[in-house]
Design an enzyme around this catalytic site. Sequence first.
Site, mmCIF file in Angstrom:
data_model
loop_
_atom_site.group_PDB
_atom_site.id
_atom_site.type_symbol
_atom_site.label_atom_id
_atom_site.label_comp_id
_atom_site.label_asym_id
_atom_site.label_seq_id
_atom_site.Cartn_x
_atom_site.Cartn_y
_atom_site.Cartn_z
ATOM 1 N N ALA A 100 1.807 30.057 13.027
ATOM 2 C CA ALA A 100 0.360 30.088 12.859
ATOM 3 C C ALA A 100 -0.209 31.148 13.792
ATOM 4 O O ALA A 100 0.423 31.512 14.795
ATOM 5 C CB ALA A 100 -0.206 28.712 13.216
ATOM 6 N N SER A 123 5.839 18.001 10.575
ATOM 7 C CA SER A 123 4.416 18.256 10.293
ATOM 8 C C SER A 123 4.216 18.809 8.875
ATOM 9 O O SER A 123 3.099 18.839 8.378
ATOM 10 C CB SER A 123 3.801 19.185 11.338
ATOM 11 O OG SER A 123 4.427 20.437 11.307
ATOM 12 N N HIS A 124 5.280 19.278 8.221
ATOM 13 C CA HIS A 124 5.170 19.721 6.824
ATOM 14 C C HIS A 124 6.049 18.894 5.886
ATOM 15 O O HIS A 124 6.320 19.302 4.755
ATOM 16 C CB HIS A 124 5.463 21.220 6.703
ATOM 17 C CG HIS A 124 4.334 22.031 7.241
ATOM 18 N ND1 HIS A 124 4.254 22.363 8.574
ATOM 19 C CD2 HIS A 124 3.201 22.480 6.670
ATOM 20 C CE1 HIS A 124 3.129 23.027 8.779
ATOM 21 N NE2 HIS A 124 2.473 23.102 7.654
ATOM 22 N N GLU A 152 -0.058 19.773 13.981
ATOM 23 C CA GLU A 152 0.405 19.294 15.293
ATOM 24 C C GLU A 152 -0.687 18.465 15.959
ATOM 25 O O GLU A 152 -0.417 17.430 16.567
ATOM 26 C CB GLU A 152 0.774 20.487 16.194
ATOM 27 C CG GLU A 152 2.106 21.115 15.878
ATOM 28 C CD GLU A 152 3.268 20.136 15.989
ATOM 29 O OE1 GLU A 152 3.260 19.286 16.896
ATOM 30 O OE2 GLU A 152 4.172 20.213 15.135
HETATM 31 P P1 NDP Z 1 5.971 26.922 15.984
HETATM 32 O O1 NDP Z 1 5.185 27.398 17.163
HETATM 33 O O2 NDP Z 1 6.549 25.572 16.033
HETATM 34 O O3 NDP Z 1 7.156 27.936 15.676
HETATM 35 C C1 NDP Z 1 6.873 29.278 15.361
HETATM 36 C C2 NDP Z 1 8.138 30.057 15.173
HETATM 37 O O4 NDP Z 1 8.686 30.339 16.461
HETATM 38 C C3 NDP Z 1 9.227 29.338 14.396
HETATM 39 O O5 NDP Z 1 9.773 30.227 13.486
HETATM 40 C C4 NDP Z 1 10.229 28.922 15.491
HETATM 41 O O6 NDP Z 1 11.572 28.895 15.023
HETATM 42 C C5 NDP Z 1 10.072 30.038 16.483
HETATM 43 N N1 NDP Z 1 10.411 29.640 17.835
HETATM 44 C C6 NDP Z 1 9.973 28.545 18.511
HETATM 45 N N2 NDP Z 1 10.493 28.523 19.749
HETATM 46 C C7 NDP Z 1 11.275 29.628 19.859
HETATM 47 C C8 NDP Z 1 12.079 30.148 20.910
HETATM 48 N N3 NDP Z 1 12.172 29.555 22.086
HETATM 49 N N4 NDP Z 1 12.744 31.305 20.675
HETATM 50 C C9 NDP Z 1 12.668 31.924 19.483
HETATM 51 N N5 NDP Z 1 11.907 31.465 18.461
HETATM 52 C C10 NDP Z 1 11.232 30.332 18.647
HETATM 53 O O7 NDP Z 1 5.076 27.063 14.637
HETATM 54 P P2 NDP Z 1 3.522 26.927 14.444
HETATM 55 O O8 NDP Z 1 3.069 25.673 15.094
HETATM 56 O O9 NDP Z 1 2.840 28.189 14.817
HETATM 57 O O10 NDP Z 1 3.435 26.761 12.845
HETATM 58 C C11 NDP Z 1 4.083 25.664 12.238
HETATM 59 C C12 NDP Z 1 4.059 25.775 10.738
HETATM 60 O O11 NDP Z 1 2.751 25.543 10.211
HETATM 61 C C13 NDP Z 1 4.512 27.090 10.140
HETATM 62 O O12 NDP Z 1 5.596 26.782 9.302
HETATM 63 C C14 NDP Z 1 3.322 27.597 9.333
HETATM 64 O O13 NDP Z 1 3.660 28.246 8.113
HETATM 65 C C15 NDP Z 1 2.595 26.307 9.039
HETATM 66 N N6 NDP Z 1 1.175 26.546 8.774
HETATM 67 C C16 NDP Z 1 0.717 26.465 7.483
HETATM 68 C C17 NDP Z 1 -0.626 26.705 7.204
HETATM 69 C C18 NDP Z 1 -1.144 26.666 5.814
HETATM 70 O O14 NDP Z 1 -2.350 26.725 5.652
HETATM 71 N N7 NDP Z 1 -0.339 26.598 4.796
HETATM 72 C C19 NDP Z 1 -1.583 26.970 8.276
HETATM 73 C C20 NDP Z 1 -0.968 27.086 9.578
HETATM 74 C C21 NDP Z 1 0.360 26.845 9.820
HETATM 75 P P3 NDP Z 1 12.321 27.482 14.746
HETATM 76 O O15 NDP Z 1 11.806 27.027 13.420
HETATM 77 O O16 NDP Z 1 13.772 27.821 14.769
HETATM 78 O O17 NDP Z 1 11.934 26.571 15.873
#
Ligand code: NDP
Length: 334
Positions: free
Chosen positions: A180, A47-48, A188
Amino acid sequence: MNDSVKLSLEEVASLATESLTTQGFSLQQATAISKTITSAERDGCSSHGLFRVAFYVNALQNANTDAHALPVIDYPKPAAVRVDARNGFCPLALQIGVPELARVAKQQGIAALAINNAYNIAALWPEVEQLAEEGLVAMAFTCANSFVAPAGGNKPLFGTNPMAFAWPRDGKSPLVFDQASSVCARGEIQLHLRDGKSIPEGWAIDSNGNATTDPKAALDGAQLPFGGYKGSSIALMIELLAGALVGDLFSYESTEQDNAGTGAPFGGELVLAIDPTTFNGGHSHLDHAEQLFERLLSQEGTRLPGDRRHRIRAASTPVEIPQSLHQTLLGYCN
Ligand code: NDP
């Protein structure tokens, strides 16, 4: 993946750079953005990854955007670094600001970096991970565009406002989370729309405030904060830290200045870095943190945040993108 194209990381980087330069970005801006996109593809964060090139290109339709901007750095206080991205894109501003933040944090024990006037379309983990790889504890916050309803409300106000945290580990990849403050990142929902899939219940409401699983209705309506009022307060905190504190826009103001409706978030980012020896008489307690991680991991079903990305990175399998995305990018290169 049906009808997909496999690419090496070098091919990902050159496709991103060429798409962006052909569409009007300076080589410096394009190279910095391409690096961010390539890291996302390397770590399985599609997604990024290359999917985002279109967002960068669309942002050029906004009359304020400068795809040739040269960021300017200054130091308003001994522990404060500021980079004015001058209406360019965040990756180049971070490329200039993060090494300076690390230098100042090591000197002062703690330091903050404010990025201003930047289009921020990327994930935040690259900057905090880079700081943790230098032995620093790091946090980052940014606003977005007005997409998320506050708890109890039914209209977009907050951005999807991500926050990231990284903790250094001796001889191991840092612990990193980046999330987020909405239930899911907007990308997503856009991927679900692209792939013709419904979204799970609880991600969003439609423009009448009713629950929806239709990605188009969700994008036209409002996303929901994670964890109800708790996520809503985190989103509010991020508006204040990455907006008012650093003298930049709130998410709704970013939406208002988006005169071409590109959806590209514009404004500030706050990055904090702390030397882990600062409060411990010159010693770090990283080994103490390892004991906590061991306890956590001793429970079946757990993992540390960041591990999924680091595992995918270590596997170094080729990047796979949909054929349609590949065609779009090749089109940008003509
Ligand atoms: P996710 O819900 O996919 O993941 C959030 C975090 O949780 C990650 O660091 C992930 O680690 C961790 N995680 C997931 N599952 C587990 C687990 N079972 N146990 C422990 N840790 C876990 O991310 P979001 O959908 O919330 O966000 C996705 C991206 O979007 C982010 O990188 C964010 O910076 C970006 N974003 C950017 C914006 C902008 O305006 N620039 C706006 C909003 C979001 P892992 O990576 O190891 O899975």
